[in-house]
Design an enzyme around this catalytic site. Structure first.
Site, PDB file in Angstrom:
ATOM      1  N   SER A 182       5.208  -5.246 -15.324  1.00 16.89           N
ATOM      2  CA  SER A 182       5.361  -6.001 -14.079  1.00 16.89           C
ATOM      3  C   SER A 182       4.129  -5.949 -13.186  1.00 16.89           C
ATOM      4  O   SER A 182       3.987  -6.771 -12.278  1.00 16.89           O
ATOM      5  CB  SER A 182       6.578  -5.490 -13.297  1.00 16.89           C
ATOM      6  N   ASP A 216       6.741  -3.729  -2.642  1.00 16.58           N
ATOM      7  CA  ASP A 216       8.177  -3.476  -2.813  1.00 16.58           C
ATOM      8  C   ASP A 216       8.344  -2.041  -3.315  1.00 16.58           C
ATOM      9  O   ASP A 216       7.380  -1.270  -3.295  1.00 16.58           O
ATOM     10  CB  ASP A 216       8.797  -4.529  -3.743  1.00 16.58           C
ATOM     11  N   HIS A 233       5.739  -1.814  -6.645  1.00 17.26           N
ATOM     12  CA  HIS A 233       4.452  -2.468  -6.907  1.00 17.26           C
ATOM     13  C   HIS A 233       3.505  -2.448  -5.711  1.00 17.26           C
ATOM     14  O   HIS A 233       3.929  -2.619  -4.567  1.00 17.26           O
ATOM     15  CB  HIS A 233       4.703  -3.923  -7.316  1.00 17.26           C
TER      16      HIS A 233
END
Length: 372
Positions: free
Chosen positions: A40, A334, A337
């Site tokens: 991600s 978040d 990340h």
């Protein structure tokens, strides 16, 4: 009758201009294609096409991503990922699109392909809690298909030339610890010793990197695992650390990173005509957090974007999430990340840092040596 002196002067001037234009052409830097693998941290939308809870194709993700006009794309960030910034540094004019957005016969000749998938790991079983994801082996399968398309469309010799002048960044490994070994209750840590687990990950990754080399990759950049114990989510689920970085998690990935570095050094010695860079993301991000006030960052223990309520506060953002007005004050976007600003700061270290940050030399030096 023409003036011979004027004719000679014209020919000399024409020759000089031709020589000058030729020198400009020969000195022009080539802009490579990027074939990106990872999780991600560098996913740009593959998970939009999967049945998974690890998605970021909703607002407020992408709120600061200028190319999309502030709309979500599938990036797990408020803006650019670390590899978006890297593509910029290479002079790229487009970002490699997610592989699942392309037709099955696409050959990546436009600007490359991004195979990364949120929740993915080096081990196939990593990230199962997210349901669907594209693990590293499957990402390599997709790349092998892209390569075959390139051979079919351009011929073997041209395909090999293009690929051997491409860049292959790999940002993966975090999930093998966050969403596998260290997962509360169901993590592998409960039944597999740490040294055994790390050996399994290293062995699998070595085979993956060797396979990539055998598929014509010659400029491979490997990021190690960041200090996952400093992620807001890890601080939240480990309240005994009082909101500070979780040392126990960081110690595990530090052990892994040391072995990863040794493995890459061995590969560098055993594989011919390859540039293998080891990027110490752990060191760079740890330094950023220690000196965040130097960059105007004020908050590290929570992300800018959060969900309100038990358990949901550990999940990626959604449309009902609350988020800060000034993203430049936050190290994390978040719970998982880094913010765009953190990515931007980090990339400068990867591009121009010393041998502690990138081995055996920084990305900029590699670009110069390889003619980019």
């Amino acid at each position: 009758m023409s003036n011979p002196i004027r004719s000679i002067s014209f020919l000399s001037t024409f020759g000089f201009v031709l020589l000058y234009l030729t020198s400009i052409s020969s000195d022009a830097k080539k802009v490579p294609r990027f074939f990106i693998f990872g999780d991600s941290l560098v996913d740009v939308g593959n998970n939009n096409y999967l049945g998974t809870i690890a998605k970021s194709n909703v607002e407020p993700y992408g709120i600061d991503f200028t190319p999309s006009g502030g709309k979500p794309t599938g990036r797990f960030c408020n803006g650019k990922t670390v590899l978006d910034f890297a593509v910029d540094e290479f002079g790229g004019t487009c970002y490699p699109p997610p592989s699942l957005s392309l037709s099955p016969d696409d050959d990546g000749t436009l600007c490359g392909v991004n195979y990364a998938s949120s929740g993915a790991g080096i081990l196939n079983e990593t990230g199962a809690i997210f349901l669907e994801r594209i693990d590293m082996d499957a990402q390599l399968d997709s790349y092998a298909n892209t390569r075959q398309n390139l051979i079919s469309n351009r011929g073997g010799e041209k395909a090999t030339e293009l690929l051997r002048n491409a860049v292959f960044p790999i940002v993966i490994g975090s999930n093998d610890f966050i969403d596998n070994f260290l997962t509360p209750v169901i993590g592998s840590q409960k039944y597999v010793p740490q040294d055994v687990f790390i050996a399994q990950v290293i062995d699998r990754h070595q085979r993956q990197l060797t396979r990539l080399y055998n598929l014509d990759a010659r400029f491979i950049i490997i990021w190690n695992v960041p200090p996952i114990g400093c992620m807001p989510v890890e601080r939240k689920v480990n309240p005994q650390y009082g909101g500070k970085c979780v040392d126990s998690a960081n110690e595990v990935v530090s052990d892994y990173n040391k072995k990863l570095k040794d493995m890459i050094s061995d590969l560098r010695s055993n594989l011919s005509e390859v540039t293998l860079l080891y990027v110490d993301m752990y060191y760079v991000l740890s330094g950023l957090l220690r000196h965040m006030s130097d960059y105007g960052i004020e908050v590290e223990e929570v992300g800018c974007c959060t969900n309100v309520g038990p358990l949901v506060e550990l999940l990626p953002c959604k449309q009902t999430s609350i988020y800060c007005a000034d993203r430049s004050k936050y190290a994390f976007w978040d719970p998982y990340h880094p913010s765009e600003l953190a990515n931007k700061i980090s990339v400068k270290r990867y591009m121009d840092g010393d041998e502690i940050e990138v081995q055996p030399f920084n990305i900029r030096r590699a670009m110069e040596l390889l003619g980019f």
